[in-house]
Design an enzyme around this catalytic site. Structure first.
Site, mmCIF file in Angstrom:
data_model
loop_
_atom_site.group_PDB
_atom_site.id
_atom_site.type_symbol
_atom_site.label_atom_id
_atom_site.label_comp_id
_atom_site.label_asym_id
_atom_site.label_seq_id
_atom_site.Cartn_x
_atom_site.Cartn_y
_atom_site.Cartn_z
ATOM 1 N N HIS A 1 -2.076 4.494 16.332
ATOM 2 C CA HIS A 1 -0.955 3.637 16.039
ATOM 3 C C HIS A 1 0.313 3.980 17.007
ATOM 4 C CE1 HIS A 1 -3.322 2.379 12.159
ATOM 5 N NE2 HIS A 1 -3.853 3.545 12.513
ATOM 6 N N ASN B 1 -2.684 -1.507 12.360
ATOM 7 C CA ASN B 1 -3.555 -2.595 13.106
ATOM 8 C C ASN B 1 -5.187 -2.321 12.373
ATOM 9 O OD1 ASN B 1 -4.794 0.008 14.324
ATOM 10 N ND2 ASN B 1 -3.195 -0.165 15.790
ATOM 11 N N ARG C 1 0.849 -1.304 0.025
ATOM 12 C CA ARG C 1 -0.043 0.063 -0.092
ATOM 13 C C ARG C 1 0.915 1.340 0.102
ATOM 14 N NH1 ARG C 1 -3.914 1.772 4.785
ATOM 15 N NH2 ARG C 1 -5.305 3.661 3.697
ATOM 16 N N GLN D 1 3.033 1.326 3.335
ATOM 17 C CA GLN D 1 2.713 0.029 4.275
ATOM 18 C C GLN D 1 3.176 -1.210 3.869
ATOM 19 O OE1 GLN D 1 -1.245 0.159 5.890
ATOM 20 N NE2 GLN D 1 -1.201 -1.914 6.545
ATOM 21 N N PHE E 1 1.252 10.709 2.476
ATOM 22 C CA PHE E 1 0.930 9.940 3.687
ATOM 23 C C PHE E 1 1.685 9.223 3.975
ATOM 24 C CE2 PHE E 1 -2.934 7.224 5.294
ATOM 25 C CZ PHE E 1 -2.534 7.694 6.463
ATOM 26 N N PHE F 1 4.118 0.972 8.890
ATOM 27 C CA PHE F 1 4.300 1.775 8.039
ATOM 28 C C PHE F 1 5.281 3.160 8.190
ATOM 29 C CE2 PHE F 1 0.794 3.016 10.584
ATOM 30 C CZ PHE F 1 0.936 4.474 10.760
ATOM 31 N N LEU G 1 -3.259 10.246 13.587
ATOM 32 C CA LEU G 1 -2.939 8.852 14.024
ATOM 33 C C LEU G 1 -2.446 8.789 15.409
ATOM 34 C CD1 LEU G 1 -1.257 7.767 10.538
ATOM 35 C CD2 LEU G 1 -3.610 7.755 11.226
#
Length: 522
Positions: free
Chosen positions: A397, A373, A326, A334, A331, A384, A393
């Site tokens: 995370h 997660n 990903r 991952q 951003f 990531f 976030l």
């Protein structure tokens, strides 16, 4: 007025008042014609008296739950309500319909069924309707077809489930199995009586200890286990003892199932907590990709469990030849899933582990390493690396590291094009991982040395205690036979001479005056 107007005003409670007005002794429940009418709701099983899940009915319209009536028929072979012979093949499966609020209703008139509703069912299809719908749409036009699936039926196939004018079959007091006290032994209940853990899928360690003490077999072994636990506690490192107690003494004082304990015992801190407290340095890992190397610094001193999971997976080669599945520009990207789908991966501990959040570890800046997660406390193997700040976030995370080398490689990776599902069109492959610094290995080695030194010190103390003789073991010189054989004549003469001299002198010792300026004699 009259003379007897106050004759019932007693200064005490009469027998009649006690039995009728003020509670008193209640009459026993009668059966038969004089029995109290206790009505069963139409949506309950006549055997379990609980709401049904899989309803079936007899030709008389008595409703049962399939899970309850089948075992009863196998054992007794008769109708539990009437006492007549009944075969399981003669039961009709019913289909009740519910509205959006979860209430049973007629699928034609959409009227909700109540205790005053006239409810019928079609034997051939099992569909349940209100009598009003069947009368108007089937009986009057003589159209004997099911109103839902158009299946033909006869007038004799209409079964009355509930008729407000005839409620005898809903009187619980008249049920055959209640009058004769017929019960069906439930296998699950019998197993639950034998094993207290039968209905428990998971329980915490405290509950497991309590349930184990309830069984008589384990109670005899408790004394040996407690003694072994005390010996094990003596071998603990002093740093593993907490500043609070185990509360065993208080629990044994109020419980009859526990072995009495008369001493307060300090609680022991788990090896994991002691081990993580000793981690004071950072960890360093290199990720070798097909675009170049990414050097990472891990915050092992602040989030030790998350870092240990990542280091263990890197050492075992779990991430080797995996892809970053990903990528979202501006951003993050991952990886860490061996399946490459974003739905796989396992932690080094074999199960998901809890989140670790610190106030000074946030998604601020470029190159932050964080755990991916699927919700709170579901960390596994996926991670990531951010391309920019992602403060939204934080506390969702776990941040456990940052990029300290390979920022140019990060810029190249960010420019890779992706498809509509955010999958990179050009494969980003993680070829190999290398661990340069593992603080957990150093801590494990130091703890092993401490345990060995503690064992050696205790063994030395035991040897000294065995070698050193006690005062009773020392041999004493015997001067004469009989009483006072260990007392020499010279000692006796010297003591008598000293006593006579002190008496002859007649000198008395001066008593010390009580002086509150000096407290040394207290």
């Amino acid at each position: 007025m009259g003379k007897k107007q106050h004759q019932k005003d007693k200064m005490y409670i009469t027998c009649n008042e006690w039995t009728t007005f003020y509670g008193g002794k209640r009459k026993e429940r009668e059966t038969g014609k004089n029995a109290e009418f206790r009505r069963l709701p139409f949506d309950c099983c006549s055997l379990s008296l609980q709401p049904f899940e899989y309803p079936v009915c007899t030709s008389e319209g008595i409703v049962f739950d399939l899970l309850n009536i089948v075992p009863y028929l196998k054992k007794y072979g008769h109708n539990p309500i009437t006492g007549e012979a009944l075969d399981a093949k003669s039961l009709t499966k019913l289909t009740f319909h519910k509205n959006s609020e979860g209430s049973y209703h007629c699928p034609v008139t959409f009227k909700v069924f109540t205790k005053n509703s006239h409810i019928v069912a079609i034997k051939t299809s099992g569909n349940v309707f209100s009598y009003e719908a069947i009368e108007r749409l089937n009986f009057k036009p003589k159209h004997f077809r099911d109103l839902i699936n158009d299946e033909p039926f006869k007038r004799s196939d209409v079964i009355t489930i509930q008729d407000p004018t005839k409620l005898d079959k809903f009187n619980i007091s008249n049920f055959h199995y209640i009058k004769n006290n017929l019960k069906l032994a439930d296998e699950e209940r019998t197993k639950a009586k034998e094993d207290p853990k039968y209905y428990l899928n998971y329980c915490n360690p405290e509950t497991e200890d309590t349930l184990s003490q309830l069984s008589a077999k384990n109670y005899e072994d408790n004394a040996n286990k407690v003694q072994q636990k005390k010996e094990d506690e003596q071998d603990l490192i002093p740093k593993q003892t907490a500043h609070f107690s185990t509360n065993v003494m208080a629990a044994s004082f109020t419980s009859t199932a526990m072995i009495p304990e008369t001493k307060q015992i300090a609680a022991t801190i788990s090896d994991e907590v002691v081990r993580y407290r000793k981690v004071k340095s950072k960890g360093y890992v290199r990720l070798q990709t097909n675009f170049g190397n990414l050097n990472l610094e891990l915050h092992c001193d602040m989030v030790p469990r998350t870092c240990e999971n990542f280091i263990k997976l890197c050492k075992s080669g779990y991430y080797n030849n995996t892809i970053f599945h990903r990528l979202i520009r501006n951003f993050m990207f991952q990886g860490g899933d061996p399946t490459g789908t974003g739905k796989g991966g396992e932690s080094a501990f074999g199960k998901p582990f809890r989140d670790e959040f610190k106030a000074n570890l946030v998604h601020q800046g470029r190159g932050i390493l964080s755990m991916a997660n699927s919700g709170p406390n579901t960390n596994k193997s996926q991670f990531f690396i951010t391309f920019r700040s992602c403060r939204h976030l934080d506390h969702k995370h776990s941040v456990f590291g940052k990029l300290v080398g390979g920022m140019d490689i990060l810029n190249v990776i960010e420019k890779i094009e992706t498809d509509k599902k955010d999958r990179p069109k050009e494969e980003i492959k993680l070829l190999q991982t290398s661990v340069f610094v593992d603080p957990f290995e150093e801590v494990d080695a130091a703890m092993e040395k401490e345990k060995e030194l503690l064992k050696e010190a205790k063994q030395g103390d035991k040897r000294k205690a065995e070698v050193a003789p006690t005062s009773l073991q020392k041999s004493k010189k015997i001067f004469r036979a009989g009483v006072g054989k260990y007392i020499s004549a010279d000692d006796h003469g010297s003591t008598s001479a000293s006593n006579s001299s002190s008496v002859a002198s007649g000198i008395k010792k001066a008593k010390a005056a009580n002086n509150f300026n000096d407290f040394s004699h207290w």
